[in-house]
Design an enzyme around this catalytic site. Sequence first.
Site, PDB file in Angstrom:
ATOM      1  N   HIS A 157       3.236   4.160  -3.167  1.00 52.28           N
ATOM      2  CA  HIS A 157       4.484   5.278  -2.317  1.00 52.28           C
ATOM      3  C   HIS A 157       5.853   5.127  -2.671  1.00 52.28           C
ATOM      4  O   HIS A 157       6.762   6.346  -2.858  1.00 52.28           O
ATOM      5  CB  HIS A 157       3.557   6.398  -1.266  1.00 52.28           C
ATOM      6  CG  HIS A 157       4.429   5.525  -0.276  1.00 52.28           C
ATOM      7  ND1 HIS A 157       3.525   5.021   0.860  1.00 52.28           N
ATOM      8  CD2 HIS A 157       5.505   6.030   1.169  1.00 52.28           C
ATOM      9  CE1 HIS A 157       4.057   4.457   1.596  1.00 52.28           C
ATOM     10  NE2 HIS A 157       5.312   5.122   1.711  1.00 52.28           N
ATOM     11  N   ARG A 158       6.077   3.386  -1.911  1.00 49.84           N
ATOM     12  CA  ARG A 158       7.384   3.560  -1.920  1.00 49.84           C
ATOM     13  C   ARG A 158       8.170   3.438  -3.045  1.00 49.84           C
ATOM     14  O   ARG A 158       7.968   3.024  -4.094  1.00 49.84           O
ATOM     15  CB  ARG A 158       7.755   2.104  -1.468  1.00 49.84           C
ATOM     16  CG  ARG A 158       7.120   2.070   0.188  1.00 49.84           C
ATOM     17  CD  ARG A 158       7.128   0.398   0.865  1.00 49.84           C
ATOM     18  NE  ARG A 158       7.251   0.856   2.579  1.00 49.84           N
ATOM     19  CZ  ARG A 158       7.970   1.386   3.213  1.00 49.84           C
ATOM     20  NH1 ARG A 158       8.872   1.550   3.000  1.00 49.84           N
ATOM     21  NH2 ARG A 158       7.307   1.575   4.801  1.00 49.84           N
TER      22      ARG A 158
END
Length: 365
Positions: free
Chosen positions: A210-211
């Site tokens: 998700h980063r």
Amino acid sequence: MKLVTIVGARPQFIKAAMLSKTVQKNSGFSEVLIHTGQHFDENMSGYFFRDLEMEKPKYNLKIQADLHGAMTGRMLESIEQILLQEKPDAVVVYGDTNSTLAGALAASKLHIPIAHVEAGLRSYSRKMPEEQNRVLTDHLSKWLFVPSAQAEQNLKLEGILDHSLDRRVLVTGDIMFDAAIYFGKKAQQVSSILSQHALVPKKYILATIHRAENTDNVDRLMAIFNGLSRLSSEIKIILPLHPRTKKKLEKNPNLNFSDNLKIIDPVGYLDMVMLEKNAALIASDSGGVQKEAFFYQVPCVTLRDETEWTELVDSGWNYILPPTDAEKIYNEVLKRIGTEGRKVDLYGSGNAAEKMIQALSLINI
């Protein structure tokens, strides 16, 4: 003592749940919960409040924005108004998100003391917005609740342990370890996630991505998913898909996934616990998931250039793998299935929340 607690993202919900339970046991405390809305998907927020036995927040700001400055600024403005209305004795913030920094800035400018849960973490990469947020919040806070000896050492190197400063640094242990203990048994009893997806314990990899450093970089995103797709020919992979990652994948239709790479919607906290506990290995770019893997004694490969949880790398439970090459992801992850690190006690005894409330009760001393 009246606390205002500010949360906005999944790991913060988990930490806040444990502190809230302890607040409720102490008659001298009350709490007002603000949800900034930073994670706005129902699967990313609503499920967690229910799973974690938390009351719905009194305030839900529903603030989202693509740019960090816009998001943080809007949060700061809204939180300031709430603090003026609620007049708390202290503000509690968690971790390293934009919600954390906005809450700390708003409280600081109103001269309300700040408690930072999970203080002292450092990746030493100022390119990360999370690093900027956590460093600034530490320097604004009165109480710095650090999860480990390494985190305390990081603060010492920055001079925050200087006794001339009006700050109180306390090694509490990790409040997420409190949650792992409390909710581990419950997840075992109520979650059916393994049977839903025909998963056999220790016969699959759990992946989460998700980063922004991975999702916003097409080359890294393709390396990760091509590497995982190839890896899924050796072992089944399940990947709960973050909304941010989903949007980016939709813009890259050339990515082809193996049927054995099972992409599902985001899951609730109890289902996530079950997926973590029973995985053969976890591949993730999440800070919180790295620790949860350690709590459940599952090897972890962190798909980033660095980590703030350096003690997990030193103990052998975590391996840092910059996600720049699909072939390397395939080889390195496969190599680490079934490995174990050293038996070490890093994050306390599962009573971090109690230590925090005890420290906060001494506000006038």
